[in-house]
Motif scaffolding. Structure first.
Motif, short mmCIF file in Angstrom:
data_model
loop_
_atom_site.label_atom_id
_atom_site.label_comp_id
_atom_site.label_asym_id
_atom_site.label_seq_id
_atom_site.Cartn_x
_atom_site.Cartn_y
_atom_site.Cartn_z
N LEU A 66 0.81 -1.21 0.00
CA LEU A 66 0.00 0.00 0.00
C LEU A 66 0.85 1.27 0.00
CD1 LEU A 66 -2.88 -0.96 2.48
CD2 LEU A 66 -3.00 -0.73 -0.01
N ARG A 67 1.96 1.22 0.72
CA ARG A 67 2.83 2.40 0.76
C ARG A 67 3.37 2.72 -0.62
NH1 ARG A 67 8.65 2.77 3.97
NH2 ARG A 67 9.22 4.84 3.20
N THR A 68 3.81 1.68 -1.35
CA THR A 68 4.34 1.89 -2.69
C THR A 68 3.25 2.37 -3.64
OG1 THR A 68 5.99 0.16 -2.31
CG2 THR A 68 5.58 0.81 -4.59
N ALA A 69 2.06 1.78 -3.51
CA ALA A 69 0.94 2.21 -4.36
C ALA A 69 0.61 3.68 -4.12
CB ALA A 69 -0.28 1.33 -4.09
N GLY A 70 0.66 4.09 -2.84
CA GLY A 70 0.41 5.51 -2.53
C GLY A 70 1.47 6.41 -3.12
N ALA A 71 2.73 5.96 -3.07
CA ALA A 71 3.82 6.76 -3.65
C ALA A 71 3.68 6.85 -5.16
CB ALA A 71 5.16 6.14 -3.28
N PHE A 72 3.29 5.75 -5.81
CA PHE A 72 3.07 5.75 -7.25
C PHE A 72 1.97 6.76 -7.62
CE2 PHE A 72 4.62 1.26 -8.61
CZ PHE A 72 5.88 1.57 -8.15
N THR A 73 0.90 6.75 -6.82
CA THR A 73 -0.22 7.65 -7.10
C THR A 73 0.18 9.11 -6.91
OG1 THR A 73 -1.78 5.93 -6.37
CG2 THR A 73 -2.61 8.19 -6.50
N ALA A 74 0.94 9.40 -5.85
CA ALA A 74 1.40 10.77 -5.61
C ALA A 74 2.28 11.25 -6.76
CB ALA A 74 2.16 10.84 -4.29
N LEU A 75 3.17 10.38 -7.23
CA LEU A 75 4.01 10.73 -8.37
C LEU A 75 3.17 11.01 -9.61
CD1 LEU A 75 6.99 8.25 -7.98
CD2 LEU A 75 7.16 10.72 -8.06
N HIS A 164 8.94 16.17 -9.50
CA HIS A 164 8.72 14.78 -9.91
C HIS A 164 10.03 14.01 -9.95
CE1 HIS A 164 8.03 11.56 -12.96
NE2 HIS A 164 6.92 11.42 -12.29
N VAL A 165 11.06 14.63 -10.55
CA VAL A 165 12.37 13.98 -10.62
C VAL A 165 12.94 13.76 -9.22
CG1 VAL A 165 14.76 14.27 -11.38
CG2 VAL A 165 12.88 14.83 -12.92
N GLY A 166 12.75 14.76 -8.34
CA GLY A 166 13.26 14.62 -6.98
C GLY A 166 12.58 13.49 -6.22
N MET A 167 11.30 13.26 -6.49
CA MET A 167 10.56 12.21 -5.78
C MET A 167 10.81 10.83 -6.36
SD MET A 167 6.89 14.20 -5.48
CE MET A 167 6.03 12.74 -4.87
N SER A 170 13.80 8.13 -5.10
CA SER A 170 13.63 7.34 -3.88
C SER A 170 12.56 6.27 -4.05
CB SER A 170 13.26 8.26 -2.72
OG SER A 170 12.05 8.93 -2.98
N VAL A 171 11.53 6.57 -4.83
CA VAL A 171 10.46 5.59 -5.02
C VAL A 171 10.97 4.39 -5.82
CG1 VAL A 171 8.20 5.19 -6.07
CG2 VAL A 171 8.65 7.32 -4.86
N VAL A 172 11.72 4.66 -6.88
CA VAL A 172 12.24 3.56 -7.71
C VAL A 172 13.25 2.72 -6.93
CG1 VAL A 172 13.59 3.02 -9.75
CG2 VAL A 172 11.79 4.73 -9.88
N ARG A 173 14.09 3.38 -6.13
CA ARG A 173 15.05 2.62 -5.32
C ARG A 173 14.34 1.72 -4.32
NH1 ARG A 173 17.96 7.54 -5.60
NH2 ARG A 173 17.01 8.26 -3.65
N HIS A 174 13.19 2.16 -3.83
CA HIS A 174 12.46 1.37 -2.85
C HIS A 174 11.78 0.16 -3.48
CE1 HIS A 174 9.83 0.31 0.48
NE2 HIS A 174 8.79 0.44 -0.32
N CYS A 175 11.20 0.34 -4.67
CA CYS A 175 10.39 -0.74 -5.24
C CYS A 175 11.07 -1.48 -6.39
CB CYS A 175 9.05 -0.18 -5.73
SG CYS A 175 9.20 0.86 -7.19
N LEU A 181 5.81 1.39 -12.40
CA LEU A 181 5.66 2.80 -12.03
C LEU A 181 5.21 3.63 -13.22
CD1 LEU A 181 6.02 5.31 -10.27
CD2 LEU A 181 8.47 5.22 -10.77
N SER A 182 5.79 3.38 -14.38
CA SER A 182 5.42 4.13 -15.57
C SER A 182 3.95 3.93 -15.92
CB SER A 182 6.30 3.73 -16.76
OG SER A 182 7.64 4.08 -16.52
N VAL A 183 3.51 2.66 -15.95
CA VAL A 183 2.12 2.38 -16.27
C VAL A 183 1.20 3.03 -15.25
CG1 VAL A 183 0.39 0.54 -16.43
CG2 VAL A 183 2.63 0.24 -17.48
N TRP A 184 1.55 2.93 -13.98
CA TRP A 184 0.72 3.51 -12.91
C TRP A 184 0.60 5.02 -13.10
CZ3 TRP A 184 -0.65 0.20 -8.57
CH2 TRP A 184 -1.45 0.85 -7.61
N GLN A 185 1.75 5.66 -13.34
CA GLN A 185 1.73 7.11 -13.54
C GLN A 185 0.90 7.50 -14.75
OE1 GLN A 185 5.51 9.49 -12.34
NE2 GLN A 185 6.19 7.70 -13.44
N PHE A 186 1.12 6.80 -15.85
CA PHE A 186 0.36 7.11 -17.06
C PHE A 186 -1.14 6.96 -16.82
CE2 PHE A 186 4.11 5.63 -19.93
CZ PHE A 186 4.76 6.83 -19.69
N ALA A 187 -1.52 5.91 -16.09
CA ALA A 187 -2.93 5.69 -15.81
C ALA A 187 -3.50 6.79 -14.92
CB ALA A 187 -3.13 4.32 -15.16
#
Length: 316
Positions: A66-75, A164-167, A170-175, A181-187
């Motif tokens: 859930l934490r990663t999903a939330g980070a994907f959505t914020a991005l 966006h680049v700054g965030m 850390s998200v990619v390093r975590h997951c 991530l790309s698909v999630w962001q695009f969606a």
């Protein structure tokens, strides 16, 4: 893959991204900016989805929580703000200005990292920022009042791109799931744009079909294909090479704006573009070039041990 081929893929990526500014501008002769953005990024999500599914099968050790999903959505929401401002700004600015002003995010990223994440930027950021301001001034013809609303929206877009680049690091390093991530962001971008687009903008099937070539190009080619080419190319080339090649996106935007739309800049505007491009390159390359000699000096020489029963070879 050879470095030459990898660099060619990155140059092709920059060319596609630069030419996409033209498609983004001409598409709004038929559809509104939010409608165009929504359809474009939903198409991009579908284009990258098969690769994300394959990535998921390979990375079963990294389940999505859930934490990663939330980070994907914020991005995705930050990306939505950036891309929507860019698309709306193209209504009142040129493709050339859009390419260079959006590229300022490279200079702004270290500043945003300092303010938002307390990361100390490289000293080159400060003179580069001043040079960028001078470039913006000249891009407006030597008067800030000559900048259009679209130009100002591009500057705000660059701030969101920098955030966006700054965030994203850390998200990619975590997951470690960049394709998902790309698909999630695009969606997220597609959904967040298409809903208000359908409610606030005039939309018809004929208009969407009329903008079909631009939608296909920006959704499938600029979105799905160019992202894949970037991921492949950056795996096989030096970071310094990638920085130069991808930064040429702004130059390609100006080139295609001149060839396809007849856009022209005066001497002051051209010099402003040159200053902005020089600042972009400086922020990306100077830290790399400074770090490399220091690491070479600091690294101790590794001498293989000589077996006890062997004698060192005599000098020739």
């Amino acid at each position: 893959m050879s470095r030459t081929l990898a660099n060619t893929l990155l140059l092709l990526t920059a060319l596609i991204w630069g030419s996409a500014f033209v498609a983004q501008a001409t598409a709004m002769e038929h559809v509104g900016p939010l409608t165009f953005t929504g359809i474009r990024f939903l198409m991009a999500a579908l284009a990258v989805l098969p690769f994300a599914i394959a990535e998921t099968r390979l990375r079963r050790d990294r389940p999505l929580d859930l934490r990663t999903a939330g980070a994907f959505t914020a991005l995705g929401l930050v990306f939505f703000a950036a891309i929507s401002l860019q698309q709306i700004g193209l209504l009142t600015t040129t493709v050339t200005n859009a390419g260079f002003l959006t590229g300022i995010y490279v200079v702004l990223t270290p500043l945003v990292a300092l303010l938002a994440f307390r990361e100390i930027p490289h000293p080159v950021v400060w003179p580069a920022s001043l040079v960028t301001l001078g470039g913006i001034y000249l891009l407006g013809g030597g008067a800030l009042s000559a900048l259009t609303i679209g130009d100002l929206l591009m500057l705000v877009c660059a701030v969101f791109c920098a955030l966006h680049v700054g965030m994203i690091g850390s998200v990619v390093r975590h997951c470690a799931r960049p394709l998902l991530l790309s698909v999630w962001q695009f969606a997220v971008v597609g959904t967040a744009a298409i809903i208000p687009g359908l409610l606030l903008e005039p939309v018809s099937m004929n208009a969407v079909l009329a903008a079909g070539p631009e939608l296909l190009y920006t959704g499938l080619v600029s979105g799905g294909l160019a992202f894949t080419l970037q991921a492949i190319g950056q795996r096989w080339t030096r970071a310094a090479d990638a920085a130069i090649l991808l930064s040429s996106e702004a130059l390609f935007a100006a080139l295609f704006g001149a060839l396809l739309l007849g856009e022209r800049l005066g001497p002051a505007g051209l010099f402003g573009c040159a200053l902005i491009f020089a600042s972009i390159l400086a922020v990306q390359l100077v830290p790399m070039l400074v770090r490399r000699p220091q690491e070479s000096v600091a690294a101790p020489a590794i001498v293989p041990p000589v077996p006890a029963e062997a004698e060192p070879a005599s000098p020739a």
